[in-house]
Design an enzyme around this catalytic site. Sequence first.
Site, PDB file in Angstrom:
ATOM      1  N   ASN A 194      25.481 -14.968  -4.006  1.00 29.87           N
ATOM      2  CA  ASN A 194      24.128 -15.053  -3.452  1.00 29.87           C
ATOM      3  C   ASN A 194      23.468 -16.408  -3.671  1.00 29.87           C
ATOM      4  O   ASN A 194      22.677 -16.867  -2.833  1.00 29.87           O
ATOM      5  CB  ASN A 194      23.246 -13.951  -4.031  1.00 29.87           C
ATOM      6  CG  ASN A 194      23.612 -12.582  -3.495  1.00 29.87           C
ATOM      7  OD1 ASN A 194      24.099 -12.456  -2.374  1.00 29.87           O
ATOM      8  ND2 ASN A 194      23.395 -11.551  -4.287  1.00 29.87           N
TER       9      ASN A 194
ATOM     10  N   HIS B  48      27.399 -15.050 -15.276  1.00 34.05           N
ATOM     11  CA  HIS B  48      26.706 -15.576 -14.102  1.00 34.05           C
ATOM     12  C   HIS B  48      26.069 -16.936 -14.385  1.00 34.05           C
ATOM     13  O   HIS B  48      25.712 -17.649 -13.449  1.00 34.05           O
ATOM     14  CB  HIS B  48      25.637 -14.580 -13.667  1.00 34.05           C
ATOM     15  CG  HIS B  48      25.464 -14.464 -12.181  1.00 34.05           C
ATOM     16  ND1 HIS B  48      26.453 -14.760 -11.265  1.00 34.05           N
ATOM     17  CD2 HIS B  48      24.389 -14.068 -11.443  1.00 34.05           C
ATOM     18  CE1 HIS B  48      26.007 -14.548 -10.043  1.00 34.05           C
ATOM     19  NE2 HIS B  48      24.754 -14.139 -10.119  1.00 34.05           N
TER      20      HIS B  48
ATOM     21  N   TYR C 233      19.525 -14.329 -20.161  1.00 34.05           N
ATOM     22  CA  TYR C 233      20.694 -14.626 -19.330  1.00 34.05           C
ATOM     23  C   TYR C 233      21.605 -15.698 -19.930  1.00 34.05           C
ATOM     24  O   TYR C 233      22.641 -16.029 -19.343  1.00 34.05           O
ATOM     25  CB  TYR C 233      20.248 -15.073 -17.936  1.00 34.05           C
ATOM     26  CG  TYR C 233      19.492 -14.007 -17.178  1.00 34.05           C
ATOM     27  CD1 TYR C 233      20.152 -12.891 -16.669  1.00 34.05           C
ATOM     28  CD2 TYR C 233      18.116 -14.109 -16.988  1.00 34.05           C
ATOM     29  CE1 TYR C 233      19.459 -11.905 -15.972  1.00 34.05           C
ATOM     30  CE2 TYR C 233      17.418 -13.133 -16.297  1.00 34.05           C
ATOM     31  CZ  TYR C 233      18.094 -12.030 -15.793  1.00 34.05           C
ATOM     32  OH  TYR C 233      17.407 -11.050 -15.121  1.00 34.05           O
TER      33      TYR C 233
ATOM     34  N   ASN D  80      19.316 -16.210  -6.952  1.00 33.09           N
ATOM     35  CA  ASN D  80      19.304 -15.898  -5.522  1.00 33.09           C
ATOM     36  C   ASN D  80      18.401 -16.804  -4.699  1.00 33.09           C
ATOM     37  O   ASN D  80      18.417 -16.740  -3.469  1.00 33.09           O
ATOM     38  CB  ASN D  80      18.909 -14.439  -5.312  1.00 33.09           C
ATOM     39  CG  ASN D  80      19.958 -13.480  -5.842  1.00 33.09           C
ATOM     40  OD1 ASN D  80      21.017 -13.895  -6.312  1.00 33.09           O
ATOM     41  ND2 ASN D  80      19.674 -12.192  -5.780  1.00 33.09           N
TER      42      ASN D  80
END
Length: 224
Positions: free
Chosen positions: A141, A48, A43, A95
Site C-alpha cells: 500500500n 513493516h 511500530y 498508506n
Amino acid sequence: MPGVRNAEMSFWLCFWGKAHKRQGKEEKIMKIIIGLGNPTREYQATRHNIGFDAVTRICDDYNIRLDSKEHKALCGKGYIGGEKVILAQPQTFMNLSGESVRALVDYYKLTNEDIIVIYDDIHLDVGQLRVRKKGSAGGHNGIKNIIAHLGTQDFMRIRIGVGEKPEKWDLVDYVLGHFPKEEEPVVREALERTSKACECIIMDGIEAAMNRYNQKVQESGLGG
C-alpha cells in the site's frame, strides 16, 4: 597604488563569486533515499518498518543525522560516495507515503531517476534483497500510494524480504509484528547490504547493484 589594489580586489571578488556559484551547482542533491514505515513507538522494529530501519542504518554508516522535519518527513542530508543525498522517513503513516514523497520531489526539483525507495516484502525470504529500477506496487500500500502521487512506477526501489506469513496468520498482525530473535542476525546483515546497495546505485548505477545484490548471500558468497 589605490587604483591597482581596487582592480585586484574586484578581480578576486569576481573569481571567488564564480567559484562559489560553481560549488553551489555541485551541491545539488543527487539522490533521495526514502525508507517506508509507520511513525510512533509502537511500530518500531516491526517487519513493516524495515524501510525506516534501513535509513537508520545508512545514517549510521555515512554519519548522516535525521535532524529536520520537512514535507511530512524526518530528513537528513549528507554524502554517499561523494554525492549529496537526502534521507527521508515519511511520517504520514505507510498508506499515505506518497504525500511526503511527492512534496520532497517537488521541493528539491528531483526526477523519478533520483528516487530510491526501501520497503518490506513478504514475498521474499527474510533478509533477501531485490533491487529494481521500476515495477508495480505488488500489493504494497505504501508503494501504491507513491505511484499514485508520482503518476509513474518508474523509480528505483530496494525490497527487503521479511518472509511469508505463516498459514492462518492475519497479514496485518504479521507485518506489524517483530522479528523473532533467531532472525535478527539475518535482518541486521540485510540492513548492512541495503546500505551498501544504495552506495552501489549511486556510484556504479542500478544495473551494477542489481547484479551484485539480487543474489542470495549464500549463492553470491558476498556479504556486501
